[in-house]
Design a protein around this motif. Structure first.
Motif, PDB file in Angstrom:
ATOM      1  N   PRO A  52      63.323  67.495  37.325  1.00  0.00           N
ATOM      2  CA  PRO A  52      64.337  68.543  37.197  1.00  0.00           C
ATOM      3  C   PRO A  52      63.723  69.941  37.337  1.00  0.00           C
ATOM      4  N   ALA A  53      64.555  70.900  37.657  1.00  0.00           N
ATOM      5  CA  ALA A  53      64.100  72.282  37.835  1.00  0.00           C
ATOM      6  C   ALA A  53      63.648  72.899  36.516  1.00  0.00           C
ATOM      7  N   ASP A  54      64.215  72.408  35.399  1.00  0.00           N
ATOM      8  CA  ASP A  54      63.823  72.933  34.091  1.00  0.00           C
ATOM      9  C   ASP A  54      63.907  71.805  33.064  1.00  0.00           C
ATOM     10  N   ASP A  55      63.457  72.101  31.851  1.00  0.00           N
ATOM     11  CA  ASP A  55      63.427  71.091  30.787  1.00  0.00           C
ATOM     12  C   ASP A  55      64.602  71.220  29.817  1.00  0.00           C
ATOM     13  N   LEU A  56      65.662  71.905  30.210  1.00  0.00           N
ATOM     14  CA  LEU A  56      66.774  72.138  29.302  1.00  0.00           C
ATOM     15  C   LEU A  56      67.428  70.837  28.830  1.00  0.00           C
ATOM     16  N   ARG A  57      67.438  69.830  29.682  1.00  0.00           N
ATOM     17  CA  ARG A  57      68.004  68.523  29.296  1.00  0.00           C
ATOM     18  C   ARG A  57      66.913  67.482  29.135  1.00  0.00           C
ATOM     19  N   GLY A  58      65.697  67.917  28.819  1.00  0.00           N
ATOM     20  CA  GLY A  58      64.579  66.999  28.626  1.00  0.00           C
ATOM     21  C   GLY A  58      63.703  66.912  29.858  1.00  0.00           C
ATOM     22  N   ARG A  59      62.554  66.295  29.670  1.00  0.00           N
ATOM     23  CA  ARG A  59      61.581  66.168  30.750  1.00  0.00           C
ATOM     24  C   ARG A  59      61.650  64.783  31.374  1.00  0.00           C
ATOM     25  N   SER A  67      55.089  47.294  30.506  1.00  0.00           N
ATOM     26  CA  SER A  67      54.767  46.846  29.153  1.00  0.00           C
ATOM     27  C   SER A  67      56.009  46.686  28.285  1.00  0.00           C
ATOM     28  N   ASP A  68      57.120  47.266  28.680  1.00  0.00           N
ATOM     29  CA  ASP A  68      58.361  47.182  27.914  1.00  0.00           C
ATOM     30  C   ASP A  68      59.521  46.965  28.889  1.00  0.00           C
ATOM     31  N   VAL A  69      60.073  45.772  28.884  1.00  0.00           N
ATOM     32  CA  VAL A  69      61.120  45.433  29.858  1.00  0.00           C
ATOM     33  C   VAL A  69      62.442  46.149  29.601  1.00  0.00           C
ATOM     34  N   ASP A  70      62.598  46.781  28.438  1.00  0.00           N
ATOM     35  CA  ASP A  70      63.833  47.502  28.129  1.00  0.00           C
ATOM     36  C   ASP A  70      63.816  48.944  28.624  1.00  0.00           C
ATOM     37  N   GLU A  71      62.713  49.356  29.241  1.00  0.00           N
ATOM     38  CA  GLU A  71      62.595  50.722  29.732  1.00  0.00           C
ATOM     39  C   GLU A  71      62.391  50.706  31.247  1.00  0.00           C
ATOM     40  N   PRO A  72      62.875  51.745  31.923  1.00  0.00           N
ATOM     41  CA  PRO A  72      62.656  51.850  33.371  1.00  0.00           C
ATOM     42  C   PRO A  72      61.262  52.427  33.642  1.00  0.00           C
ATOM     43  N   PRO A  73      60.822  52.439  34.876  1.00  0.00           N
ATOM     44  CA  PRO A  73      59.537  53.077  35.192  1.00  0.00           C
ATOM     45  C   PRO A  73      59.517  54.574  34.859  1.00  0.00           C
ATOM     46  N   LEU A  74      60.639  55.264  35.065  1.00  0.00           N
ATOM     47  CA  LEU A  74      60.751  56.689  34.735  1.00  0.00           C
ATOM     48  C   LEU A  74      62.110  56.936  34.101  1.00  0.00           C
ATOM     49  N   TRP A  75      62.132  57.932  33.209  1.00  0.00           N
ATOM     50  CA  TRP A  75      63.401  58.343  32.658  1.00  0.00           C
ATOM     51  C   TRP A  75      63.331  59.758  32.130  1.00  0.00           C
ATOM     52  N   GLN A  76      64.493  60.351  32.026  1.00  0.00           N
ATOM     53  CA  GLN A  76      64.624  61.684  31.463  1.00  0.00           C
ATOM     54  C   GLN A  76      65.476  61.538  30.217  1.00  0.00           C
ATOM     55  N   LEU A  77      64.890  61.881  29.068  1.00  0.00           N
ATOM     56  CA  LEU A  77      65.594  61.812  27.795  1.00  0.00           C
ATOM     57  C   LEU A  77      65.863  63.226  27.308  1.00  0.00           C
ATOM     58  N   GLY A  81      67.461  62.078  22.356  1.00  0.00           N
ATOM     59  CA  GLY A  81      67.036  60.726  22.708  1.00  0.00           C
ATOM     60  C   GLY A  81      67.979  60.014  23.656  1.00  0.00           C
ATOM     61  N   GLU A  82      69.060  60.689  24.062  1.00  0.00           N
ATOM     62  CA  GLU A  82      69.989  60.098  25.020  1.00  0.00           C
ATOM     63  C   GLU A  82      69.359  60.101  26.412  1.00  0.00           C
ATOM     64  N   VAL A  83      69.664  59.066  27.195  1.00  0.00           N
ATOM     65  CA  VAL A  83      69.094  58.936  28.534  1.00  0.00           C
ATOM     66  C   VAL A  83      69.928  59.756  29.518  1.00  0.00           C
ATOM     67  N   VAL A  84      69.298  60.757  30.104  1.00  0.00           N
ATOM     68  CA  VAL A  84      69.953  61.600  31.094  1.00  0.00           C
ATOM     69  C   VAL A  84      69.847  60.952  32.472  1.00  0.00           C
ATOM     70  N   HIS A  85      68.643  60.469  32.824  1.00  0.00           N
ATOM     71  CA  HIS A  85      68.406  59.889  34.146  1.00  0.00           C
ATOM     72  C   HIS A  85      67.495  58.674  33.997  1.00  0.00           C
ATOM     73  N   TRP A  86      67.937  57.546  34.504  1.00  0.00           N
ATOM     74  CA  TRP A  86      67.213  56.266  34.462  1.00  0.00           C
ATOM     75  C   TRP A  86      66.785  55.976  35.887  1.00  0.00           C
ATOM     76  N   ILE A  87      65.491  55.807  36.146  1.00  0.00           N
ATOM     77  CA  ILE A  87      64.997  55.577  37.502  1.00  0.00           C
ATOM     78  C   ILE A  87      64.283  54.234  37.575  1.00  0.00           C
ATOM     79  N   GLU A  88      64.793  53.362  38.418  1.00  0.00           N
ATOM     80  CA  GLU A  88      64.222  52.032  38.658  1.00  0.00           C
ATOM     81  C   GLU A  88      63.509  52.018  40.009  1.00  0.00           C
ATOM     82  N   GLY A 102      75.380  51.888  31.701  1.00  0.00           N
ATOM     83  CA  GLY A 102      76.041  52.117  30.419  1.00  0.00           C
ATOM     84  C   GLY A 102      75.255  53.028  29.493  1.00  0.00           C
ATOM     85  N   ARG A 103      73.946  53.134  29.701  1.00  0.00           N
ATOM     86  CA  ARG A 103      73.095  53.931  28.806  1.00  0.00           C
ATOM     87  C   ARG A 103      72.793  55.331  29.314  1.00  0.00           C
TER      88      ARG A 103
END
Length: 186
Positions: A52-59, A67-77, A81-88, A102-103
């Motif tokens: 993102p251009a800035d960190d206003l909605r998280g990095r 190592s954790d199948v419940d998480e994507p390779p990258l995400w923006q929280l 702690g809410e997930v803004v962007h989930w990247i697979e 849904g998340r």
């Protein structure tokens, strides 16, 4: 004894003229023993294409990934702690994409195998009601060329213009043009 992750350092100098995002980012990438150079380099590319251009909605951050199948390779929280962007990456199954949808506010998939169009054709109809989902494909020859540039310490110059990313390192340069398979609805 379990194998440990290999640490890679990547310094990215990003000039994204399409989104007007510019900056320098120092990344520490833990490469799981079962992860290929190609997948690791695609994680770094996914970061560059989605930072993102800035960190206003998280990095945008690397998660625990393999190592954790419940998480994507990258995400923006965001800060709550809410997930803004989930990247697979790759070809996740339809159930995982529905859960991510849904998340998160946004879900992006970046496929990089030559079989990505076949995978997408098989699940496309099951994901018709996923307006927050975007699917991209990086041609396999381009992702493999990017993998050939992998080193423990990397400096990337990334210019993104008209949908094409030009990645230059000390080892060489690669032109990457992701192809949109499903557009996210606004």
């Amino acid at each position: 004894m379990a194998l440990k992750a290999t640490i890679h350092k990547a310094q990215l100098n990003i000039s994204d003229m399409d989104r007007h995002v510019y900056g320098e980012h120092n990344l520490t990438v833990a490469r799981h023993p079962s992860e290929t150079d190609e997948r690791m380099m695609m994680r770094i590319l996914a970061y560059a294409l989605n930072v993102p251009a800035d960190d206003l909605r998280g990095r945008l951050e690397f998660s625990k990934g393999l190592s954790d199948v419940d998480e994507p390779p990258l995400w923006q929280l965001d800060l709550t702690g809410e997930v803004v962007h989930w990247i697979e990456l790759g070809q996740p199954d339809e159930r995982r994409l529905r859960q991510a949808h849904g998340r998160a506010d946004r879900v992006t998939v970046i496929g990089y195998a030559s079989s990505t169009p076949v995978w997408w054709a098989g699940i496309q109809n099951k994901l018709q009601r996923t307006p927050k989902l975007a699917i991209w494909q990086v041609p396999a020859d381009q992702s493999q060329a990017l993998a050939a540039l992998a080193e423990r310490g990397m400096q990337w110059q990334i210019s993104i213009q008209d949908g094409t990313a030009y990645v230059t390192t000390d080892k060489g340069a690669v032109e990457i043009t992701p192809q949109l398979l499903k557009e996210r609805e606004e």
